[in-house]
Design an enzyme around this catalytic site. Structure first.
Site, PDB file in Angstrom:
ATOM      1  N   TYR A 137     -68.040  33.149  40.983  1.00 21.28           N
ATOM      2  CA  TYR A 137     -68.523  34.486  40.654  1.00 21.28           C
ATOM      3  C   TYR A 137     -69.823  34.819  41.392  1.00 21.28           C
ATOM      4  CZ  TYR A 137     -65.463  35.876  36.749  1.00 21.28           C
ATOM      5  OH  TYR A 137     -64.413  36.282  35.968  1.00 21.28           O
ATOM      6  N   LYS A 162     -60.108  21.305  38.634  1.00 23.92           N
ATOM      7  CA  LYS A 162     -59.022  21.209  39.612  1.00 23.92           C
ATOM      8  C   LYS A 162     -59.476  20.151  40.607  1.00 23.92           C
ATOM      9  CE  LYS A 162     -55.029  22.647  41.249  1.00 23.92           C
ATOM     10  NZ  LYS A 162     -53.730  22.568  40.533  1.00 23.92           N
ATOM     11  N   ASP A 169     -54.222  24.109  35.716  1.00 26.43           N
ATOM     12  CA  ASP A 169     -52.846  24.613  35.591  1.00 26.43           C
ATOM     13  C   ASP A 169     -52.167  23.991  34.362  1.00 26.43           C
ATOM     14  OD1 ASP A 169     -52.991  22.167  36.919  1.00 26.43           O
ATOM     15  OD2 ASP A 169     -51.396  22.616  38.352  1.00 26.43           O
ATOM     16  N   ASP A 214     -62.858  32.221  32.356  1.00 30.66           N
ATOM     17  CA  ASP A 214     -62.481  33.632  32.220  1.00 30.66           C
ATOM     18  C   ASP A 214     -60.989  33.726  31.919  1.00 30.66           C
ATOM     19  OD1 ASP A 214     -62.664  36.470  32.457  1.00 30.66           O
ATOM     20  OD2 ASP A 214     -61.811  36.301  34.476  1.00 30.66           O
ATOM     21  N   ASP A 257     -58.906  34.376  27.944  1.00 32.52           N
ATOM     22  CA  ASP A 257     -57.966  35.475  27.667  1.00 32.52           C
ATOM     23  C   ASP A 257     -56.665  34.903  27.119  1.00 32.52           C
ATOM     24  OD1 ASP A 257     -59.697  37.448  28.661  1.00 32.52           O
ATOM     25  OD2 ASP A 257     -58.035  38.543  29.596  1.00 32.52           O
TER      26      ASP A 257
END
Ligand code: IPM
Ligand code: MG
Length: 356
Positions: free
Chosen positions: A140, A191, A223, A247, A251
């Site tokens: 970000y 990751k 994942d 983020d 959600d």
């Protein structure tokens, strides 16, 4: 001493849901909570008035406040603006300027809402998960970034995913501390099989774990974590992850609880000062219609009382009141199911006030 709360309603449904949270705070004020409100502009609303989504006055107000209550930012109206002045930039700027690096996003399923989730009730019943998202670093904010034109005339967009050891350590400590006070299980999501920045993330978490003998640390690739969240979410106690992975996963976790309209969040700096906001966005499609769910914002106020104002009892009162309202079968449209009573934004705020 009177504590100052900076109130930044923002855009879309922001002003409506914040108004309901203020009703709740006003009840507590009558009961002795020593606070004052000061309003400021952020996001598209700020851009329209001042030409920037994060004006200097808002920065000064936020710095001088003890805590910040934020609604939401963004909307169709500002989508074609240059990325540097889009409403979302205001949100990123305030997080960065105040060093709010620790974003706590709890996903708790109220038992009354087990049917509102799109997942089977037995998969989500009893869910109580805390996502700790790094909020001021990673892709970000990493430099360099931009869109450039290559020699052959083709355009190329680029961003940088970068994490320093110290940044991973400080978010790691927050997550380990929280895990210690809960079930003592921390899952670090990365990751590391592909990205060096998160290989360092993983190594740093393993190093930190040596100071937390009572916390069981595990690791998961992002994942797989996304899959596990919808397959068997109750395996998690606390998750800690990077800005962008957090983020996305938060959600995803929100839908486990029935609606993104239920999830509050806290963004804290090193000293525990914080900004409190629902994790959902500004929902411009339903703005001004009195149908948005104000509970995520009201529950964000409970987090403010707990983490910054040291009023844990008042926080409990709010959470109990929300439970009572749900017990009565009162539902905004997003959490409505057959047999319940559908009510609007302001009625939901009033119901919580009555239950208090
Ligand atoms: C969030 C939001 C923000 C983010 C946007 C609005 C910039 O999605 O708080 O999760 O990406 O962090
Ligand atoms: Mg988000």
């Amino acid at each position: 001493m009177t504590k100052k709360i900076a109130v930044l309603p923002g855009d879309g449904i922001g002003p409506e849901i914040v108004a309901e949270a203020i009703k709740v705070l006003n009840v507590l004020k009558k009961d002795g909570l020593d606070i004052d409100f000061e309003y400021g502009l952020i996001g598209g609303a700020a851009y329209d008035e001042t030409g920037t989504p994060f004006p200097d006055e808002t920065l000064a107000l936020s710095k001088s406040a003890d805590a910040i209550l934020l609604g939401a930012v963004g909307g169709y109206k500002w989508e074609s603006l240059d990325i540097s002045v889009r409403p979302e930039k205001g949100l990123l700027a305030i997080r960065s300027a105040l060093n709010l690096f620790a974003n706590l996003r709890p996903a708790i399923l109220y038992p009354q809402l087990a049917d509102a989730s799109t997942l089977k009730p037995e998969v989500v019943a009893g869910l109580d998960l805390m996502i700790v998202r790094e909020l001021t670093g990673g892709i970000y904010f990493g430099q360099p970034r931009g869109i450039r034109t290559l020699e052959n005339g083709e355009k190329e967009g680029f961003n940088t995913l970068v994490y320093r050891e110290s940044e991973v350590q400080r978010i790691g400590k927050v997550a380990f501390d929280i895990a210690q006070k809960r079930q003592g299980r921390l899952c670090s999501v990365d990751k590391a099989n592909v990205l060096e920045s998160t290989e360092l993330w993983r190594e740093t978490m393993i190093e930190l774990a040596k100071d937390y003998g009572d916390v069981e640390l595990s690791h998961m690739y992002v994942d797989n974590a996304a899959m596990q969240l919808v397959r068997a979410p109750k395996q998690f106690d606390v998750m800690v992850t990077t800005n962008m992975f957090g983020d996305i996963l938060s959600d995803c976790a929100s839908m486990l609880t029935g609606s993104i309209g239920m999830l509050p969040s806290a963004s804290l700096d090193e000293s525990g000062k914080g900004m409190y906001e629902p994790i959902h966005g500004s929902a411009p499609d339903i703005a001004g219609k009195n149908i948005a769910n104000p509970l995520a914002t009201i529950l964000s106020v409970a987090m403010m009382l707990r983490y910054t104002l040291n009023e844990a009892k008042m926080a409990d009162r709010i959470e109990l009141a929300v439970g009572k309202v749900l017990d009565k079968g009162l539902r905004t449209a997003d959490i409505y199911s057959d047999g319940m009573t559908k009510i609007g934004t302001s009625e939901m705020g009033d119901a919580v006030v009555a239950a208090l």
